[in-house]
Design a protein around this motif. Structure first.
Motif, PDB file in Angstrom:
ATOM      1  N   GLN A   2      82.321  42.767 -56.849  1.00 49.84           N
ATOM      2  CA  GLN A   2      83.502  41.917 -56.700  1.00 49.84           C
ATOM      3  C   GLN A   2      83.628  41.441 -55.084  1.00 49.84           C
ATOM      4  OE1 GLN A   2      83.834  45.400 -57.920  1.00 49.84           O
ATOM      5  NE2 GLN A   2      83.234  44.361 -59.965  1.00 49.84           N
ATOM      6  N   GLN A   4      86.265  39.389 -52.483  1.00 45.31           N
ATOM      7  CA  GLN A   4      87.737  39.038 -52.176  1.00 45.31           C
ATOM      8  C   GLN A   4      87.688  38.349 -50.913  1.00 45.31           C
ATOM      9  OE1 GLN A   4      90.590  39.867 -54.142  1.00 45.31           O
ATOM     10  NE2 GLN A   4      91.560  38.313 -52.546  1.00 45.31           N
ATOM     11  N   TYR A  93      84.490  29.160 -50.830  1.00 47.57           N
ATOM     12  CA  TYR A  93      84.177  30.360 -51.614  1.00 47.57           C
ATOM     13  C   TYR A  93      83.372  31.223 -50.956  1.00 47.57           C
ATOM     14  CZ  TYR A  93      86.344  27.447 -55.331  1.00 47.57           C
ATOM     15  OH  TYR A  93      87.276  26.844 -56.178  1.00 47.57           O
ATOM     16  N   TRP A 112      80.774  35.246 -57.300  1.00 49.04           N
ATOM     17  CA  TRP A 112      81.618  34.415 -56.347  1.00 49.04           C
ATOM     18  C   TRP A 112      83.106  35.086 -56.138  1.00 49.04           C
ATOM     19  CZ3 TRP A 112      79.754  30.066 -54.319  1.00 49.04           C
ATOM     20  CH2 TRP A 112      78.639  29.474 -54.930  1.00 49.04           C
ATOM     21  N   GLY A 113      83.745  34.862 -54.956  1.00 48.64           N
ATOM     22  CA  GLY A 113      84.908  35.088 -54.651  1.00 48.64           C
ATOM     23  C   GLY A 113      85.892  34.142 -55.311  1.00 48.64           C
ATOM     24  N   GLN A 114      87.190  34.129 -55.248  1.00 46.90           N
ATOM     25  CA  GLN A 114      88.435  33.641 -55.941  1.00 46.90           C
ATOM     26  C   GLN A 114      88.381  32.304 -55.143  1.00 46.90           C
ATOM     27  OE1 GLN A 114      89.133  35.771 -53.977  1.00 46.90           O
ATOM     28  NE2 GLN A 114      90.720  35.326 -52.749  1.00 46.90           N
ATOM     29  N   THR A 116      89.475  30.250 -51.092  1.00 48.70           N
ATOM     30  CA  THR A 116      90.615  30.317 -50.115  1.00 48.70           C
ATOM     31  C   THR A 116      90.656  28.917 -49.656  1.00 48.70           C
ATOM     32  OG1 THR A 116      91.706  31.189 -48.261  1.00 48.70           O
ATOM     33  CG2 THR A 116      89.304  31.228 -48.284  1.00 48.70           C
TER      34      THR A 116
END
Length: 122
Positions: A2, A4, A93, A112-114, A116
């Protein structure tokens, strides 16, 4: 794995921002970390990568302005962005690549992160 991401925001031309990406989970599978960005109406593009050995790679458009780094103790990767330009405006990302283990063990995979948002005003 995960991811972030954090640290995006609004900045004026010439300003600086530092993005952070924290990873958790099966980190041992990851061979390389990086940052990509996607501007409105454009495809996602590579910004910078760093391997587990510390080798770095940058898009030509950010060379000399952006620096990617990692803190293995924190499982974190950072992107220091200086001399920002309006064309750097995009959603950024963070990425982690799982590769080289062989498909029978761990197949190649991109995490992949969410994302920003980075906005650079002129």
């Amino acid at each position: 794995v995960q991811l972030q991401a954090s640290g995006g925001g609004l900045v004026q031309t010439g300003g600086s921002l530092k993005l952070s990406c924290a990873a958790s989970g099966s980190i041992f599978r990851i061979n390389a970390r990086g940052w990509y960005r996607q501007a409105p109406g454009k495809e996602r593009e590579l910004v910078a990568t760093i391997t587990s050995g510390g080798s770095t790679n940058y898009a030509d458009s950010v060379k000399g302005r952006f620096t990617i780094s990692r803190d293995n103790a924190k499982n974190a990767v950072y992107l220091q962005m200086n001399s920002l330009k309006p064309e750097d405006t995009a959603v950024y990302y963070c990425n982690a690549k799982q590769t080289g283990w062989g498909s029978g063990l761990f197949p190649d995979y991109d995490y992949w992160g969410q994302g920003t948002q980075v906005t650079v005003s002129s």
